[in-house]
Design a protein around this motif. Sequence first.
Motif, PDB file in Angstrom:
ATOM      1  N   UNK A   1      41.442  20.931  28.052  1.00  0.00           N
ATOM      2  CA  UNK A   1      41.895  19.548  28.061  1.00  0.00           C
ATOM      3  C   UNK A   1      40.743  18.630  27.647  1.00  0.00           C
ATOM      4  N   UNK A   2      40.930  17.893  26.581  1.00  0.00           N
ATOM      5  CA  UNK A   2      39.915  16.965  26.097  1.00  0.00           C
ATOM      6  C   UNK A   2      40.187  15.591  26.680  1.00  0.00           C
ATOM      7  N   UNK A   3      39.160  14.961  27.179  1.00  0.00           N
ATOM      8  CA  UNK A   3      39.266  13.588  27.665  1.00  0.00           C
ATOM      9  C   UNK A   3      38.187  12.745  27.023  1.00  0.00           C
ATOM     10  N   UNK A   4      38.549  11.521  26.719  1.00  0.00           N
ATOM     11  CA  UNK A   4      37.617  10.554  26.154  1.00  0.00           C
ATOM     12  C   UNK A   4      37.473   9.407  27.133  1.00  0.00           C
ATOM     13  N   UNK A   5      36.246   9.033  27.416  1.00  0.00           N
ATOM     14  CA  UNK A   5      36.000   7.953  28.360  1.00  0.00           C
ATOM     15  C   UNK A   5      35.091   6.926  27.710  1.00  0.00           C
ATOM     16  N   UNK A   6      35.629   5.728  27.554  1.00  0.00           N
ATOM     17  CA  UNK A   6      34.849   4.637  26.992  1.00  0.00           C
ATOM     18  C   UNK A   6      34.111   3.883  28.088  1.00  0.00           C
ATOM     19  N   UNK A   7      32.994   3.296  27.711  1.00  0.00           N
ATOM     20  CA  UNK A   7      32.241   2.436  28.623  1.00  0.00           C
ATOM     21  C   UNK A   7      31.458   1.438  27.792  1.00  0.00           C
ATOM     22  N   UNK A   8      30.927   0.433  28.480  1.00  0.00           N
ATOM     23  CA  UNK A   8      30.060  -0.533  27.806  1.00  0.00           C
ATOM     24  C   UNK A   8      30.687  -1.876  27.516  1.00  0.00           C
ATOM     25  N   UNK A   9      31.969  -2.023  27.817  1.00  0.00           N
ATOM     26  CA  UNK A   9      32.593  -3.308  27.584  1.00  0.00           C
ATOM     27  C   UNK A   9      32.096  -4.352  28.567  1.00  0.00           C
ATOM     28  N   UNK A  10      32.466  -5.589  28.310  1.00  0.00           N
ATOM     29  CA  UNK A  10      32.062  -6.676  29.197  1.00  0.00           C
ATOM     30  C   UNK A  10      32.324  -8.009  28.559  1.00  0.00           C
ATOM     31  N   UNK A  11      31.735  -9.035  29.150  1.00  0.00           N
ATOM     32  CA  UNK A  11      31.895 -10.402  28.660  1.00  0.00           C
ATOM     33  C   UNK A  11      30.581 -10.892  28.088  1.00  0.00           C
ATOM     34  N   UNK A  12      30.647 -11.451  26.896  1.00  0.00           N
ATOM     35  CA  UNK A  12      29.464 -11.997  26.255  1.00  0.00           C
ATOM     36  C   UNK A  12      29.808 -13.302  25.585  1.00  0.00           C
ATOM     37  N   UNK A  13      28.778 -14.066  25.282  1.00  0.00           N
ATOM     38  CA  UNK A  13      28.958 -15.302  24.534  1.00  0.00           C
ATOM     39  C   UNK A  13      28.968 -15.003  23.036  1.00  0.00           C
ATOM     40  N   UNK A  14      29.537 -15.891  22.258  1.00  0.00           N
ATOM     41  CA  UNK A  14      29.490 -15.704  20.802  1.00  0.00           C
ATOM     42  C   UNK A  14      28.056 -15.513  20.322  1.00  0.00           C
TER      43      UNK A  14
END
Length: 111
Positions: free
Chosen positions: A1-14
Motif C-alpha cells: 500500500x503506497x501512501x503520500x503525505x504532504x507537509x509544509x503548508x501554512x499562511x504567508x504574506x504575498x
Amino acid sequence: QVQLVESGGGSVQPGGSLRLSCAISGSISGDYYVAWYRQGPGQQRESVAGITRGGSTNYTDSVKGRFTISRDNAKKTHYLQMNSLQPEDTAVYYCNIGPWWGRGTLVTVSP
C-alpha cells in the motif's frame, strides 16, 4: 500500500516562500512521475508541476520562475519550493504519483 503525505503548508504574506514536501511510504518502484496539483477555493484541481525520475521538469505557466519541483529518490521524498507567493496561489496542494494521491496541505497567501 503506497501512501503520500504532504507537509509544509501554512499562511504567508504575498512575496513569501514555502517549501512543500511529499513523503512516500510503502513499496514503490520504477520510473514514476511525481506531480503537484492544487485546488483553490471554488476552482477545479489543476496541475502545477511535475518531475520525472531523471529530473526533467515541467510547470504550469502561472508558476514558472517562482516554483521549483525536486525529488530525492533515495529518501522517497519530493519537494515543491514556492517563492514570490501571491494570493492567487492560495489553494490546497496535493502530491500525486500514478493512482495515488496525498490528502493535501493548505497554502494561504494573504496580507
